[in-house]
Design an enzyme around this catalytic site. Structure first.
Site, PDB file in Angstrom:
ATOM      1  CE  LYS A   1      -4.248  -2.038   1.732  1.00 29.08           C
ATOM      2  NZ  LYS A   1      -5.216  -2.190   2.844  1.00 29.08           N
TER       3      LYS A   1
ATOM      4  NE  ARG B   1      -7.098  -8.542   1.625  1.00 28.09           N
ATOM      5  CZ  ARG B   1      -6.709  -7.781   0.614  1.00 28.09           C
ATOM      6  NH1 ARG B   1      -5.695  -6.960   0.741  1.00 28.09           N
ATOM      7  NH2 ARG B   1      -7.356  -7.859  -0.538  1.00 28.09           N
TER       8      ARG B   1
HETATM    9  C1  7PJ Z   1      -7.862  -4.829   2.831  1.00 30.87           C
HETATM   10  C2  7PJ Z   1      -8.891  -5.719   2.561  1.00 30.87           C
HETATM   11  C3  7PJ Z   1      -7.420  -4.659   4.182  1.00 30.87           C
HETATM   12  C4  7PJ Z   1      -9.082  -6.302   4.794  1.00 30.87           C
HETATM   13  C5  7PJ Z   1      -8.259  -4.778   0.730  1.00 30.87           C
HETATM   14  C6  7PJ Z   1      -5.550  -3.678  -1.181  1.00 30.87           C
HETATM   15  C7  7PJ Z   1      -6.919  -3.143  -1.135  1.00 30.87           C
HETATM   16  N1  7PJ Z   1      -9.500  -6.464   3.526  1.00 30.87           N
HETATM   17  N2  7PJ Z   1      -9.140  -5.675   1.229  1.00 30.87           N
HETATM   18  N3  7PJ Z   1      -8.073  -5.419   5.113  1.00 30.87           N
HETATM   19  N4  7PJ Z   1      -7.472  -4.258   1.668  1.00 30.87           N
HETATM   20  N5  7PJ Z   1      -9.661  -7.009   5.775  1.00 30.87           N
HETATM   21  O1  7PJ Z   1      -5.266  -4.850  -1.000  1.00 30.87           O
HETATM   22  O2  7PJ Z   1      -4.664  -2.836  -1.432  1.00 30.87           O
HETATM   23  O3  7PJ Z   1      -6.538  -3.872   4.513  1.00 30.87           O
HETATM   24  S1  7PJ Z   1      -8.228  -4.367  -0.966  1.00 30.87           S
END
Ligand code: 7PJ
Length: 275
Positions: free
Chosen positions: A221, A256
């Site tokens: 990010k 994640r």
């Molecule tokens: C996140 C997500 C996060 C959770 C995305 C990306 C954007 N789900 N889905 N936490 N980010 N729980 O991966 O850059 O930070 S999509």
């Protein structure tokens, strides 16, 4: 700490890796390379072999300013992938969606966990999550993806995010979703400046007092890019792994990430330190 995920049990005694599987053609960090079912399955198998305990399948890009997806598009992207992973790979499947229809179809297709960046705020989502009887990750977001990075502002980011998550836990409890089926996520990058993000990371431990497992997503990010002087997305692996290690040291139960192998190895070292 153990999390019941439908017919699977996820052991959260050590920090687990959730591998990101984007099925969107416009996802910012893997550019839609995995938009066909076959390549998605290949990627899921690779991530599982590299140490991912969970594969997070998403069909809606929530990057700042991304175009909106229709329900049918989201179903068409996500459900065949969930079905095929469920039949072929021994891994916990999470579905990154805010749509109750997708949640329902995903459970039917074999999903084990619901991951909602809108914390079950969409019409009908709370009730469907309750009916599906799967754990749900409630994430904080300020604003919506189309405008969230315009001018993020907080009284105190830590308290504001904390109170929001506490209220969403209450909303879940109110429809009968118990705390042992809830996770929380401060939502790095979702309506936050880099400074907000680093404040949240520095004080991540605070979220453990909510009494449910903590999930974080910082992989690739812009906060990582900014800390590194503006490097591009494909130069953010080491910074992302560093952020995952810090989160794990501050008590995150699930991270994640896109770079599964690197993150898994780093978290094995964290595990050895904690042991
Ligand atoms: C996140 C997500 C996060 C959770 C995305 C990306 C954007 N789900 N889905 N936490 N980010 N729980 O991966 O850059 O930070 S999509």
């Amino acid at each position: 700490m153990k999390l019941r995920c439908g017919d699977r049990i996820l052991d959260l005694a050590s920090t687990k890796v959730m591998g990101v599987l984007n099925t969107t053609p416009d996802s910012f960090s893997d550019g839609g390379q995995f938009s066909t079912v076959e390549s998605a399955i290949h990627r899921a198998g690779l991530m599982a072999s590299q140490g991912a305990a969970i594969i997070d399948v998403g069909g809606e890009s929530t990057r700042p300013g991304a175009s909106q997806v229709t329900l049918q598009q989201e179903l068409d992207r996500v459900i065949p992938v969930v079905e095929k992973i469920s039949r072929n790979i021994d891994v916990c499947i999470s579905v990154d969606s805010s749509s109750p229809e997708v949640m329902r179809a995903a459970k039917e297709a074999g999903a084990h966990l619901l991951n909602d960046v809108r914390a079950l705020k969409r019409e009908g989502a709370l009730q469907v999550a309750k009916d599906m009887a799967l754990p749900v990750c409630l994430m904080h977001m300020q604003g919506k993806p189309s405008n969230m990075q315009k001018n993020p502002s907080y009284t105190g980011v830590l308290d504001d995010v904390y109170v929001y998550l506490a209220k969403r836990i209450q909303a879940c409890n109110h429809v009968g979703i118990e705390n042992d089926q809830i996770l929380v996520d401060p939502g790095f990058g979702f309506g936050k400046t880099a400074q907000h993000n680093f404040q949240l990371l520095a004080k991540l431990e605070r979220f453990k007092t909510l009494g449910v497992p903590v999930l974080v997503g910082m992989s690739r990010k812009s906060m990582i890019g900014e800390a590194l002087g503006g490097v591009s997305v494909d130069e953010r692996t080491v910074g992302s792994v560093a952020a995952a290690v810090i989160a794990a040291m501050h008590g995150a139960h699930i991270v994640r990430v896109h770079d599964v192998k690197e993150t898994y190895q780093a978290l094995e070292v964290v595990k050895a330190v904690k042991a």
